[in-house]
Every structure is written in structure tokens, then in C-alpha cells.
Design an enzyme around this catalytic site. Structure first.
Site, PDB file in Angstrom:
ATOM      1  CG  ASP A  11      -1.793   1.151   1.405  1.00 17.92           C
ATOM      2  OD1 ASP A  11      -1.541   2.182   0.755  1.00 17.92           O
ATOM      3  OD2 ASP A  11      -2.749   1.048   2.197  1.00 17.92           O
ATOM      4  CG  ASP A  52      -5.582   0.507   0.866  1.00 18.86           C
ATOM      5  OD1 ASP A  52      -5.438  -0.735   0.881  1.00 18.86           O
ATOM      6  OD2 ASP A  52      -5.565   1.206   1.890  1.00 18.86           O
ATOM      7  CG  ASN A 105      14.487 -10.388   0.835  1.00 20.48           C
ATOM      8  OD1 ASN A 105      13.296 -10.186   1.073  1.00 20.48           O
ATOM      9  ND2 ASN A 105      14.958 -11.585   0.546  1.00 20.48           N
ATOM     10  CE1 TYR A 229      -3.769  -0.743  12.055  1.00 15.32           C
ATOM     11  CE2 TYR A 229      -3.950   1.579  11.483  1.00 15.32           C
ATOM     12  CZ  TYR A 229      -4.316   0.257  11.291  1.00 15.32           C
ATOM     13  OH  TYR A 229      -5.225  -0.047  10.315  1.00 15.32           O
ATOM     14  CE  LYS A 232      -5.215  -6.517  11.060  1.00 13.40           C
ATOM     15  NZ  LYS A 232      -4.949  -6.338  12.476  1.00 13.40           N
ATOM     16  CG  ASP A 233      -0.268  -7.126   8.695  1.00 18.07           C
ATOM     17  OD1 ASP A 233       0.552  -6.246   8.939  1.00 18.07           O
ATOM     18  OD2 ASP A 233      -1.058  -7.603   9.535  1.00 18.07           O
ATOM     19  NE  ARG A 266     -10.967   5.022  12.907  1.00 18.46           N
ATOM     20  CZ  ARG A 266     -10.401   6.220  12.797  1.00 18.46           C
ATOM     21  NH1 ARG A 266      -9.151   6.391  13.149  1.00 18.46           N
ATOM     22  NH2 ARG A 266     -11.097   7.238  12.334  1.00 18.46           N
ATOM     23  CG  ASP A 287     -12.178   2.934   6.004  1.00 18.16           C
ATOM     24  OD1 ASP A 287     -12.905   3.702   5.345  1.00 18.16           O
ATOM     25  OD2 ASP A 287     -11.211   3.313   6.686  1.00 18.16           O
ATOM     26  CE1 TYR A 348       2.909  -4.037  18.155  1.00 17.85           C
ATOM     27  CE2 TYR A 348       1.242  -5.774  18.193  1.00 17.85           C
ATOM     28  CZ  TYR A 348       2.534  -5.336  18.445  1.00 17.85           C
ATOM     29  OH  TYR A 348       3.441  -6.193  18.987  1.00 17.85           O
TER      30      TYR A 348
HETATM   31  P1  13P Z   1      -5.190  -0.428   4.933  1.00 16.57           P
HETATM   32  O1  13P Z   1      -4.392  -1.353   5.812  1.00 16.57           O
HETATM   33  O2  13P Z   1      -5.842  -1.122   3.800  1.00 16.57           O
HETATM   34  O3  13P Z   1      -4.346   0.749   4.521  1.00 16.57           O
HETATM   35  O4  13P Z   1      -6.402   0.127   5.803  1.00 16.57           O
HETATM   36  C1  13P Z   1      -6.116   0.898   6.916  1.00 16.57           C
HETATM   37  C2  13P Z   1      -7.326   1.345   7.668  1.00 16.57           C
HETATM   38  O5  13P Z   1      -7.179   1.753   8.794  1.00 16.57           O
HETATM   39  C3  13P Z   1      -8.646   1.311   7.059  1.00 16.57           C
HETATM   40  O6  13P Z   1      -9.674   1.725   7.939  1.00 16.57           O
HETATM   41 MG    MG Z   2      -4.119   2.090   3.155  1.00 17.88          MG
HETATM   42 MG    MG Z   3      -5.030  -2.148   2.230  1.00 13.71          MG
END
Ligand code: 13P
Ligand code: MG
Ligand code: MG
Ligand code: 13P
Length: 375
Positions: A11, A52, A105, A229, A232-233, A266, A287, A348
Site C-alpha cells: 500500500d 488500496d 530483500n 499501527y 493492516k497486512d 482501522r 472502510d 498496535y
Molecule cells: P489499509 O491497511 O488497507 O491501509 O487500511 C487501513 C485502515 O485503517 C482502514 O480503515
Molecule cells: Mg491504506
Molecule cells: Mg489495504
């Protein structure tokens, strides 16, 4: 001849919050990978997005963890950030590029990676899954179903090559160690680990019959790397199909059930993993909800034939409708667990800051009989 299949994603900034990749980001990534194809560094590529997250799907002859391929991916993410995300002031430009120093890497630096080298079969169908607003553990349930559940995969019962079962390489993402477990005989142990989706994730699956690699997933946990934070992965994985592997339809079957995964809003909420076509690969409501796309390719001497947008089908409409119903149900919980993640997972996020501010106001339990102080 051996081919390496590399899916590397990051991202690097998004249009309208964490909603979706901007078309110009895809264009710049395509330009970079086309140059790498023209120079012979890679055989072929396909650039796409999961919400994203910018996805680089590449084939080449250089094996896994190759520094030239990883440098190509890293530089592509950097260029997209500098040429598009920053000038357009896209949201969270360069989000997943956690380090300025690059060592050849991308592992441990933020981007997610799933790679495998194998001999290309006379016909080599591959399914690539890419998800947004979730984490690597989201693949645990579908991978178990695909490779260990005969109620999902008919081949486990009727195909002699598959019947011997598979080896699950399970990564403990907290301790950074892994264990190889054999199905069917150790399937309960596999489930004992995989049920803890926040800690254990499938790194790869191997066919016992001949040790061929069958599936690989990305297992990056950004927050564990960064200690804070950062989003997300959002994971990727690919699965080889047919002729001694599960059929494409067996690989897709688990996604007819939109199971609950962590990572919505989030990175702090639980929602249904919704299978969507590419045109719906964008996160909107709260989201999300968490989404997965599935692209089917054939390899032809390393070239990528396709893709076919596998969830763009009436067969997944019921799963999508069910997911929307589940999304509604989960959202009715607002900030309450288990719709919101447990405190361990929230470590986190920005929640600890909020809780810290309350710390000084706690009083001993022995005073609980006293009337509240009104001012
Ligand atoms: P992403 O990990 O896709 O960037 O989303 C972050 C987020 O907090 C969405 O609410
Ligand atoms: Mg994002
Ligand atoms: Mg994302
Ligand atoms: P075909 O007979 O169409 O090749 O299908 C075989 C198969 O295994 C489908 O799951």
C-alpha cells in the site's frame, strides 16, 4: 524449465482514504515492469489492485528472494510513491514502505511477498488471491478447506496424487518460527494452530506425493515489524491448480462462505471476507467490508495468460449477499467485542493512547462502595 512466480504488494497511498489504488499508480507500476520485461529481468507481469494495495504479479527465472526482483519491486513502489502518491497527495503515501534503507530483500520492510519456484507443467493453471482490510491469518480457513477438507475438495477422495495429503508449513508470526505438519493425520494439530489467526498463518503448502509446492501466502505482520499501527497486512496467496493439485473450482469453493476475518476499519474490527470482481476491488462501507479478489492465469513458458476474474460470476452472488447481511450484523455491535478486536490485537492501534489518559483516574476496588465524586 523452472519458473518463479512472485507476487509482491504494498500500500503506497490511496485515493479517497484507504479506499482504492489510483489508476495513475497502476500506470507507473506497469511502465516500470514493462521496462524490466524489455530488459529481460522478468518474463512477464500483471499489475492490479486489491482495494488500496498495489499488486505486482511477476514471472521470472531468478528464483525466490532474488535481490534484483526485490529491488525492482521496491523501486517500483518508491517510484509510484514519488511520481503519483505524493504529487497527488494520495492518502498515506508510501504507507507500507517502512524503511528508507533497502538491503535487496523486501521481506521485513513492509511489502507482502508470496513466491515460489517450480517446474512449469505441460499446463499450469494458477489462482492468485489478493485481499484488502485483513491479515495473513485470513487464508487459514480457505487453505485448510482446499488442502485438507474432503467435503470441500473432492480430489482428496478421488485423485490418487492428492490422496496422500499435503504438508502445511505454519508460521508463528509472533515468535518467527515455523512447523511442518502433515495432513490428513495431523489435521487436528493443523487446526489447533490455524484457528489462532492473529498468530499463526500458513506460509506454504506442499504435496506429499512428490514434494511439489502447491500454495504460497504472504505472512508479513506490519505492526509486529514496525511496533506501531501502520495499516493492516493485507495478504496475497497463490495456489497451483488441476492435474494433481486441487481443481480451480475446489480452490474457489471455500470463498463461497464469507468467513469472519480481522482487519476492517482501522485494522481493528471483524468482518466477512467478501469475494468480489476486480471492478468492486475497493473498500467503502466502514472502510470495507474486507474483500478478496481471485485471478486465474495459465503459464505459457513463463508468460502470464489471462487473467480471468474468477469472482465475477453469479456463483458468488449468494456469498456476497450473505457477506452484506453479516456485515450489517457485525456493525450493529459498534465498538463492542468481538466485532472490535481483543485488547492484545488493539495494542498496535491508537486505543492504548486513549486508555493511558484514563489511567490516573482509576481508584482501588476497596473504594467501590463510595458515592461518585460529582465534580
Ligand atoms: P489499509 O491497511 O488497507 O491501509 O487500511 C487501513 C485502515 O485503517 C482502514 O480503515
Ligand atoms: Mg491504506
Ligand atoms: Mg489495504
Ligand atoms: P474437464 O473434464 O472439463 O477437464 O474437468 C475436469 C475437472 O477435474 C474439473 O473439476
Amino acid at each position: 524449465m523452472k519458473v518463479t512466480f512472485s507476487v509482491i504488494k504494498a500500500d503506497v497511498g490511496s485515493l479517497a482514504g484507504h479506499h482504492r489504488v489510483h489508476p495513475k499508480q497502476i500506470e507507473v507500476a506497469q511502465r516500470e515492469l514493462q521496462a524490466a520485461k524489455d530488459s529481460g529481468l522478468i518474463v512477464d507481469y500483471f499489475v492490479t489492485n486489491a482495494g488500496d494495495d498495489l499488486q505486482l504479479i511477476m514471472t521470472h527465472r531468478r528464483g525466490v528472494n532474488n535481490s534484483e526482483i526485490h529491488t525492482l519491486a521496491w523501486n517500483t513502489f518508491k517510484r509510484v510513491t514519488e511520481e503519483v502518491s505524493k504529487p497527488l497527495k494520495l492518502y498515506a503515501a508510501g504507507q507500507d514502505l517502512l524503511s528508507e534503507a533497502f538491503s535487496g530483500n523486501v521481506r521485513g520492510l513492509g511489502p507482502g511477498v508470496a513466491e515460489a519456484e517450480f517446474e512449469e507443467r505441460p499446463s499450469e493453471p494458477i489462482v492468485v488471491f489478493m485481499a484488502d482490510k485483513t491479515e495473513p491469518g485470513a487464508w487459514n480457513l480457505p487453505l485448510y478447506r482446499i488442502f485438507a477438507d474432503p467435503f470441500n475438495t473432492a480430489g482428496l477422495v478421488i485423485d490418487p496424487k492428492i490422496k496422500e495429503g499435503f504438508i502445511f508449513r505454519v508460521l508463528d508470526m509472533v515468535e518467527d518460527r515455523f512447523v511442518d505438519l502433515k495432513t490428513p493425520e495431523e489435521s487436528y494439530d493443523v487446526l489447533a494452530l490455524l484457528g489462532t489467526t492473529s498468530r499463526y498463518a500458513v506460509h506454504s503448502v506442499w504435496r506429499r506425493h512428490d514434494g511439489e509446492i502447491a500454495a504460497v501466502a504472504s505472512t508479513t505482520r506490519l505492526n509486529l515489524i514496525a511496533g506501531r499501527y501502520v495499516g493492516k497486512d493485507d495478504p496475497v496467496m497463490f495456489v497451483r491448480a488441476q492435474a494433481g493439485f486441487p481443481a480451480v473450482g475446489e480452490i474457489l469453493e471455500p470463498f463461497s462462505f464469507p468467513h469472519l476475518v480481522a482487519g476492517w476499519m482501522r485494522g481493528s474490527h471483524v468482518g466477512p471476507l467478501t469475494p468480489v470482481p476486480l471492478r468492486q476491488s475497493q473498500c467503502t462501507r466502514f472502510d470495507g467490508p474486507p474483500r478478496v479478489i481471485g485471478l486465474g492465469f495459465q503459464l505459457a513458458n513463463g508468460a502470464l495468460v489471462g487473467p480471468s476474474d474468477l469472482f465475477d460470476d453469479v456463483a458468488f452472488e449468494y456469498a456476497r449477499a450473505k457477506a452484506m447481511e453479516v456485515a450489517d450484523y457485525m456493525r450493529r455491535h459498534g465498538p463492542f467485542m468481538p466485532a472490535r478486536l481483543d485488547p492484545g490485537e488493539m495494542e498496535y492501534t491508537t486505543l492504548p493512547e486513549v486508555l493511558k489518559a484514563l489511567e490516573g483516574r482509576f481508584r482501588p476496588g476497596s473504594e467501590i462502595g463510595e458515592a461518585p465524586r460529582r465534580r
